[in-house]
Design a protein around this motif. Structure first.
Motif, PDB file in Angstrom:
ATOM      1  N   ASN A  43       0.738  -1.042   0.018  1.00 50.61           N
ATOM      2  CA  ASN A  43       0.049  -0.056   0.236  1.00 50.61           C
ATOM      3  C   ASN A  43       0.866   1.248  -0.035  1.00 50.61           C
ATOM      4  OD1 ASN A  43      -2.654  -0.958  -0.111  1.00 50.61           O
ATOM      5  ND2 ASN A  43      -2.347  -1.906   2.138  1.00 50.61           N
ATOM      6  N   ALA A  44       2.214   1.227   0.480  1.00 47.46           N
ATOM      7  CA  ALA A  44       2.965   2.229   0.610  1.00 47.46           C
ATOM      8  C   ALA A  44       3.442   2.723  -0.720  1.00 47.46           C
ATOM      9  CB  ALA A  44       4.213   1.991   1.437  1.00 47.46           C
ATOM     10  N   ILE A  45       3.593   1.794  -1.628  1.00 46.78           N
ATOM     11  CA  ILE A  45       4.278   1.904  -3.046  1.00 46.78           C
ATOM     12  C   ILE A  45       3.054   2.354  -3.949  1.00 46.78           C
ATOM     13  CG2 ILE A  45       6.131   0.458  -2.772  1.00 46.78           C
ATOM     14  CD1 ILE A  45       4.649  -1.389  -4.594  1.00 46.78           C
ATOM     15  N   LYS A  46       1.917   2.090  -3.320  1.00 49.78           N
ATOM     16  CA  LYS A  46       0.728   2.770  -4.183  1.00 49.78           C
ATOM     17  C   LYS A  46       0.566   4.049  -3.846  1.00 49.78           C
ATOM     18  CE  LYS A  46      -2.150  -1.389  -4.204  1.00 49.78           C
ATOM     19  NZ  LYS A  46      -3.470  -2.080  -3.827  1.00 49.78           N
ATOM     20  N   ILE A  47       0.830   4.592  -2.610  1.00 55.33           N
ATOM     21  CA  ILE A  47       0.996   6.162  -2.334  1.00 55.33           C
ATOM     22  C   ILE A  47       1.838   6.716  -3.387  1.00 55.33           C
ATOM     23  CG2 ILE A  47       1.496   7.771  -0.564  1.00 55.33           C
ATOM     24  CD1 ILE A  47       0.496   5.795   1.682  1.00 55.33           C
ATOM     25  N   ILE A  48       3.242   5.943  -3.290  1.00 52.00           N
ATOM     26  CA  ILE A  48       4.095   6.388  -4.147  1.00 52.00           C
ATOM     27  C   ILE A  48       3.611   6.715  -5.707  1.00 52.00           C
ATOM     28  CG2 ILE A  48       6.553   6.510  -4.983  1.00 52.00           C
ATOM     29  CD1 ILE A  48       6.813   4.887  -2.407  1.00 52.00           C
ATOM     30  N   ASP A  49       3.061   5.646  -6.028  1.00 56.10           N
ATOM     31  CA  ASP A  49       2.573   5.694  -7.582  1.00 56.10           C
ATOM     32  C   ASP A  49       1.482   6.643  -7.499  1.00 56.10           C
ATOM     33  OD1 ASP A  49       3.889   3.416  -8.091  1.00 56.10           O
ATOM     34  OD2 ASP A  49       2.330   1.987  -8.056  1.00 56.10           O
ATOM     35  N   ARG A  50       0.739   6.887  -6.620  1.00 56.60           N
ATOM     36  CA  ARG A  50      -0.370   8.053  -6.924  1.00 56.60           C
ATOM     37  C   ARG A  50       0.088   9.534  -6.740  1.00 56.60           C
ATOM     38  NH1 ARG A  50      -3.548   8.254  -1.904  1.00 56.60           N
ATOM     39  NH2 ARG A  50      -1.852   9.463  -1.401  1.00 56.60           N
ATOM     40  N   ASP A  51       0.923   9.776  -5.945  1.00 55.79           N
ATOM     41  CA  ASP A  51       1.475  11.104  -5.750  1.00 55.79           C
ATOM     42  C   ASP A  51       2.451  11.593  -6.793  1.00 55.79           C
ATOM     43  OD1 ASP A  51      -0.592  10.999  -3.672  1.00 55.79           O
ATOM     44  OD2 ASP A  51       0.860  11.340  -2.178  1.00 55.79           O
ATOM     45  N   ILE A  52       3.350  10.677  -7.194  1.00 57.77           N
ATOM     46  CA  ILE A  52       4.458  10.872  -7.899  1.00 57.77           C
ATOM     47  C   ILE A  52       4.290  10.650  -9.422  1.00 57.77           C
ATOM     48  CG2 ILE A  52       6.955  10.984  -8.383  1.00 57.77           C
ATOM     49  CD1 ILE A  52       7.311  10.424  -5.295  1.00 57.77           C
ATOM     50  N   ASP A  53       3.185   9.730  -9.854  1.00 54.00           N
ATOM     51  CA  ASP A  53       3.005   9.335 -11.066  1.00 54.00           C
ATOM     52  C   ASP A  53       4.240   8.521 -11.554  1.00 54.00           C
ATOM     53  OD1 ASP A  53       1.797   9.160 -13.444  1.00 54.00           O
ATOM     54  OD2 ASP A  53       2.475  10.720 -14.682  1.00 54.00           O
ATOM     55  N   ILE A  54       4.744   7.582 -10.943  1.00 57.91           N
ATOM     56  CA  ILE A  54       5.790   6.762 -11.083  1.00 57.91           C
ATOM     57  C   ILE A  54       5.442   5.329 -10.935  1.00 57.91           C
ATOM     58  CG2 ILE A  54       6.859   6.776  -8.721  1.00 57.91           C
ATOM     59  CD1 ILE A  54       9.329   7.285 -10.099  1.00 57.91           C
ATOM     60  N   HIS A  55       6.066   4.479 -11.878  1.00 60.65           N
ATOM     61  CA  HIS A  55       5.981   3.100 -11.749  1.00 60.65           C
ATOM     62  C   HIS A  55       6.905   2.535 -10.567  1.00 60.65           C
ATOM     63  CE1 HIS A  55       6.396  -1.259 -13.443  1.00 60.65           C
ATOM     64  NE2 HIS A  55       5.908  -1.244 -12.537  1.00 60.65           N
ATOM     65  N   MET A  56       6.280   2.108  -9.663  1.00 57.17           N
ATOM     66  CA  MET A  56       7.288   1.427  -8.327  1.00 57.17           C
ATOM     67  C   MET A  56       6.887  -0.012  -8.476  1.00 57.17           C
ATOM     68  SD  MET A  56       9.526   2.451  -5.814  1.00 57.17           S
ATOM     69  CE  MET A  56       9.246   4.302  -5.542  1.00 57.17           C
ATOM     70  N   PRO A  57       8.193  -0.867  -8.805  1.00 60.48           N
ATOM     71  CA  PRO A  57       7.711  -2.369  -8.871  1.00 60.48           C
ATOM     72  C   PRO A  57       7.395  -3.030  -7.636  1.00 60.48           C
ATOM     73  CG  PRO A  57       9.952  -1.738  -9.042  1.00 60.48           C
ATOM     74  CD  PRO A  57       9.450  -0.389  -9.194  1.00 60.48           C
ATOM     75  N   ILE A  58       7.084  -4.213  -7.652  1.00 61.62           N
ATOM     76  CA  ILE A  58       6.585  -4.694  -6.378  1.00 61.62           C
ATOM     77  C   ILE A  58       7.643  -5.169  -5.855  1.00 61.62           C
ATOM     78  CG2 ILE A  58       6.569  -6.856  -7.600  1.00 61.62           C
ATOM     79  CD1 ILE A  58       3.852  -7.725  -5.632  1.00 61.62           C
ATOM     80  N   ASP A  59       8.850  -5.270  -6.288  1.00 64.50           N
ATOM     81  CA  ASP A  59      10.129  -5.583  -5.554  1.00 64.50           C
ATOM     82  C   ASP A  59      10.548  -4.486  -4.592  1.00 64.50           C
ATOM     83  OD1 ASP A  59      11.755  -7.762  -7.748  1.00 64.50           O
ATOM     84  OD2 ASP A  59      10.341  -6.489  -8.670  1.00 64.50           O
TER      85      ASP A  59
END
Length: 910
Positions: free
Chosen positions: A514-530
């Motif tokens: 869920n934390a990487i989803k926050i980054i995805d949402r706010d920065i418009d970046i693809h943060m991989p599941i790794d």
């Protein structure tokens, strides 16, 4: 898209967001964002910071174009350190040995080695010869204007006199019809390379003439008797035949470098896919349009029986493209599209092969993908998904039908469908693309990114119901910032322990997702599941003692012959006093498929879940690692052309607990005992490493630098001799990985920090440094090391048959090998004694002198059998390099240095 941006520019000078463009073009926002970021990478558009992210046309882009139309980015790429051979090898890893041989032949002083290329029809010998020529120019061995002449001996095989005339030239009147003097190919190739294909069609007379030229660099035209001509030509020859039966031995002896190009069937599915991609893109360039190829067509091309190798594959692809283009021109199809139904029947048979190349499909294709689109203007393949409104369940229905049509039923079908569902949702969760700029917590992290990181940390603390430790707060902030920067630079983020982290720390992993989803949402970046795996490790941190996690790597030897592999494994295990190395024999008459099944059965029976290093000799055995990775989902590496020395080094490192990649690299470095060929990684520098005092802190490098200043003010040392290296501690185990990297650049003297590590080095606590309680001890370590360095001068003056500096380096490596195997730390005084003794011993053995019998040798060895085996195995590399035999008497003398009982008896004050 650039046109729409220009329209927006005229009305809004601040730029446009991805949403604006998506709405204007009626496209998915995520896809638009991905394309805009790609344009930003190419510097065609400018990407602004802040929320929302805006894009605008880069008016200065054209100024960066070079005169020939290349962009600045491309021009810079052309001057990097990656050679044309390395680029070729990235997509053709099965040609590793061939490429390394070719490099060695071209770079061999003074003028390179002549080369013989072996391989079946169509494997690409001519293409490889051309690659060698371009590499010679790139490495400045040949000039840019040097000739590259290609000649097929089969074209004139029915007229040997004419054939020789083509190669050596003709003097007027040499034979009927020779009306003029004519220069031959050797003369035309002067200063360059002459490639003779089908060289077995060269008659014996011609071979004799040729090896005279290769010996002396001189030749005569046909009919000349009174003069000799000279030329400097590197000869590359090629044949599909056995050179032992079709070429004179006197001819082949003049060609020291024999390179075998593997057949297409031995080159692996991923390599074959790269070839298909290359040929499709070439056809797209010829046709001037993109080509759509169905996934089933790709599968067919990958798996059909392509008897005439790469040449046939290329021809078959050209034919399929020609048919598709004809359908397009006749309006039977709206695009240039290749479907499996359009393929020739023998190609379609590839669809019905039993082997499922799951690993490749997982890399390339999810269950929504139906077409690959190849375009000359796109380096990456574009995938076209179904345009219908099918949902995941309809996708699964199609996939089920596809599998059943191939005869897959029962448990295997269920496992395959479960995997497809897992893959679907994995990829579904990562559909947002983009990049973000970063700079430098207080001058380290950009303000906008820091706001997002604070949101992430607040969310994690709320879910964990506890505050994160201050050092974790800082560590996590820097880590996320670095991850964003890495993605911005198109660098891959990979976590090999992702699955074990997910299972072991289920709750924390869910929070991290869920934390990487926050980054995805706010920065418009693809943060991989790794990345969720890495964040999880920060969330589970505690203050328990930090332990080294030893790797468990299996060593499996596979070699052709009735007992070759098992004999090698027995020899290694006997030397090392273990049963660690496993040998699996590959009788010549047994099919590779059966051998592969033996390997798989061994892995199943022994329930191997850890990494594996395969040591193999040649041929299809080199591909087994990829097959094992595909089926068992475990990491493997393969060392080809392996010998006993490779097996000893690999097994010894595995027993100690080295990681797979460390074992792989250091095993390959065994080759340096024989030559200086460039390997597929960077070995240690040849120059002497500096000593290092490592200072550690937990809150970033600032604390470590403070400790560094304290030491510099209290200890006397030469900065050219010793360096103080600050090291910050981030994560739970990562510090040991970083220390291993430091060990490659430095010889570590000691550690200074606020806590103790699980390391066998002198360690001093921070409070002792501040109070001055350990300064004398550190100074003593430095002074002893200075004595050790001065010993090099002594050896250079004393030794007669070997270079003192070189032998000292080898002896230090020997001492390190033995101490690691025994898991002990040898004092510097003892190391100096070992160095003096062994350097003189090697010098003496090179002179042909031996020592007297060691009294009680057999009993001493029997009582210290493990120590004997360790030292004997460590001596193997010295025996090989210096062409000596270190006897059991010599080994017993060396055992005295490492035997704790003897050491304490001679040093009672210790």
């Amino acid at each position: 898209m650039l046109i729409k941006l220009k329209e927006l520019k005229d009305s809004n000078s601040n730029g446009a967001s991805a949403i604006d463009i998506a709405q204007m073009l009626n496209l998915d926002r995520a896809n638009v964002s991905k394309d805009l970021n790609k344009l930003a990478t190419q510097e065609k558009v400018i990407k602004t910071k802040g929320k929302p992210t805006l894009f605008k046309i880069n008016d200065g882009y054209n100024k960066n174009q070079t005169n020939n139309g290349e962009s600045k980015e491309i021009k810079e790429h052309n001057v990097n350190d990656t050679s044309i051979m390395d680029i070729f090898l990235e997509k053709n890893p099965s040609l590793y040995v061939a490429v390394e041989q070719a490099k060695a032949a071209i770079l061999y002083p003074p003028n390179g080695m002549n080369i013989l290329l072996l391989g079946e029809t169509g494997v690409g010998k001519s293409t490889f010869a051309g690659l060698i020529y371009r590499y010679a120019i790139e490495m400045k061995v040949k000039s840019k204007n040097s000739p590259f002449i290609t000649f097929n001996c089969a074209d004139y095989a029915n007229n040997p006199q004419l054939l020789l005339g083509q190669i050596f030239g003709v003097k007027k009147g040499a034979y009927t019809g020779a009306d003029l003097d004519k220069a031959g190919l050797i003369e035309k190739s002067d200063g360059g390379i002459l490639f003779l294909d089908e060289v077995h069609r060269l008659p014996a007379e011609g071979q004799e003439m040729f090896f005279t030229f290769m010996d002396k660099g001189v030749y005569r035209r046909l009919g000349e008797t009174d003069s000799e001509r000279s030329a400097s030509v590197l000869i590359i020859t090629a044949t599909t035949e056995d050179p032992n039966t079709t070429l004179l031995k006197t001819f082949t002896r003049r060609i020291p470098m024999v390179i075998t190009i593997p057949a297409l069937k031995d080159r692996g599915m991923e390599e074959r896919f790269n070839l298909i991609k290359q040929f499709m893109i070439e056809e797209s360039g010829r046709l001037g349009k993109s080509i759509k190829v169905s996934i089933n067509s790709i599968k067919a091309f990958l798996s059909y029986n392509c008897e005439n190798n790469v040449g046939q594959l290329k021809s078959d692809i050209q034919l399929a493209c020609a048919k598709a283009y004809a359908d397009y021109l006749s309006n039977r199809k709206d695009d240039i599209k290749i479907n499996s139904v359009d393929l020739l029947s023998y190609i379609r048979e590839g669809l019905y092969k039993e082997i499922e190349h799951r690993q490749l499909w997982n890399k390339l294709i999810d269950i929504n993908k139906r077409y690959c689109i190849f375009d000359k203007n796109e380096e990456k393949i574009i995938f076209e998904e179904n345009t219908t409104d099918e949902n995941i369940y309809e996708m699964l229905d199609l996939r089920t039908r596809e599998l059943k049509s191939r005869g897959i039923r029962g448990i295997e079908l269920e496992e395959e469908m479960e995997k497809n569902i897992e893959d679907y949702f994995k990829k579904y969760m990562n559909k947002v693309y983009g990049k973000i700029d970063t700079t430098n917590l207080n001058n380290i992290v950009d303000k906008d990114i820091m706001e997002v990181i604070e949101d992430v940390i607040e969310f994690c603390e709320d879910q964990l119901k506890r505050k994160l430790d201050k050092k974790i707060y800082y560590g996590l902030a820097v880590h996320i910032n670095n991850s964003i920067d890495r993605i911005r630079r198109n660098k891959k983020i990979s976590n090999p322990k992702l699955n074990s982290i997910r299972k072991e720390y289920e709750n924390e992993f869910e929070i991290a997702l869920n934390a990487i989803k926050i980054i995805d949402r706010d920065i418009d970046i693809h943060m991989p599941i790794d990345e969720a795996g890495f964040i999880t490790m920060f969330l589970i941190y505690d203050d328990q003692n930090i332990k080294v996690v030893r790797s468990d790597v299996k060593i499996i030897i596979i070699a052709h012959g009735v007992s070759t592999a098992t004999s090698m494994a027995d020899a290694v295990n006997s030397l090392l006093g273990s049963k660690y190395a496993i040998g699996i024999n590959a009788p010549i008459e047994e099919r590779p498929k059966n051998i592969l099944e033996k390997v798989k059965e061994y892995i199943r029976e022994n329930q191997i879940k850890t990494d594996i290093l395969f040591l193999v000799d040649m041929g299809s055995l080199t591909t087994f690692g990829k097959e094992v990775e595909s089926e068992f989902k475990i990491k493997t590496r393969t060392v080809p052309l392996a010998c006993t020395l490779h097996a000893i080094e690999a097994t010894r490192k595995a027993i100690i607990g080295y990681s797979l990649d460390e074992i792989y690299k250091e095993t390959l470095e065994v080759n340096n005992l024989y030559d200086n060929n460039v390997l597929d990684y960077e070995p240690e520098e040849s120059e002497e490493k500096k000593l290092a005092i490592i200072t550690i802190c937990t809150t970033g490098e600032g604390g470590a630098k403070t400790i560094k200043t304290l030491i510099e003010d209290s200890v006397k040392f030469d900065h050219n001799f010793i360096e103080i290296v600050p090291l910050n501690f981030i994560g739970k185990e990562n510090i040991y990985d970083r220390i291993e990297k430091i060990k490659k650049a430095y010889d570590i003297l000691c550690f200074v920090g606020p806590f103790e590590l699980d390391l066998d080095y002198p360690q001093f606590m921070l409070d002792d440094i501040i109070e001055g309680n350990c300064i004398d001890n550190i100074q003593k370590l430095i002074d002893i090391e200075k004595t050790y360095v001065k010993m090099q001068e002594t050896l250079e003056n004393k030794l007669k048959n070997v270079d003192g500096k070189a032998v000292l380096k080898d002896v230090k490596r020997f001492s390190k090998t033995v101490s690691e195997a025994l898991n002990i730390k040898i004092t510097t005084n003892v190391l100096i004694g070992i160095a003096l003794h062994m350097s003189c011993m090697i010098d003496r053995l090179l002179e042909g002198k031996n020592i007297d019998d060691f009294q009680g040798k057999d009993t001493y060895i029997k009582e210290n059998l493990n120590l004997y085996r360790i030292i004997k195995s460590a001596c193997t590399s010295l025996n090989t390099k210096y062409s000596i035999i270190i006897s059991d008497e010599e080994i017993c003398c060396l055992m005295n240095f490492f035997n704790p009982k003897v050491y304490l008896k001679n040093n009672p004050h210790k």
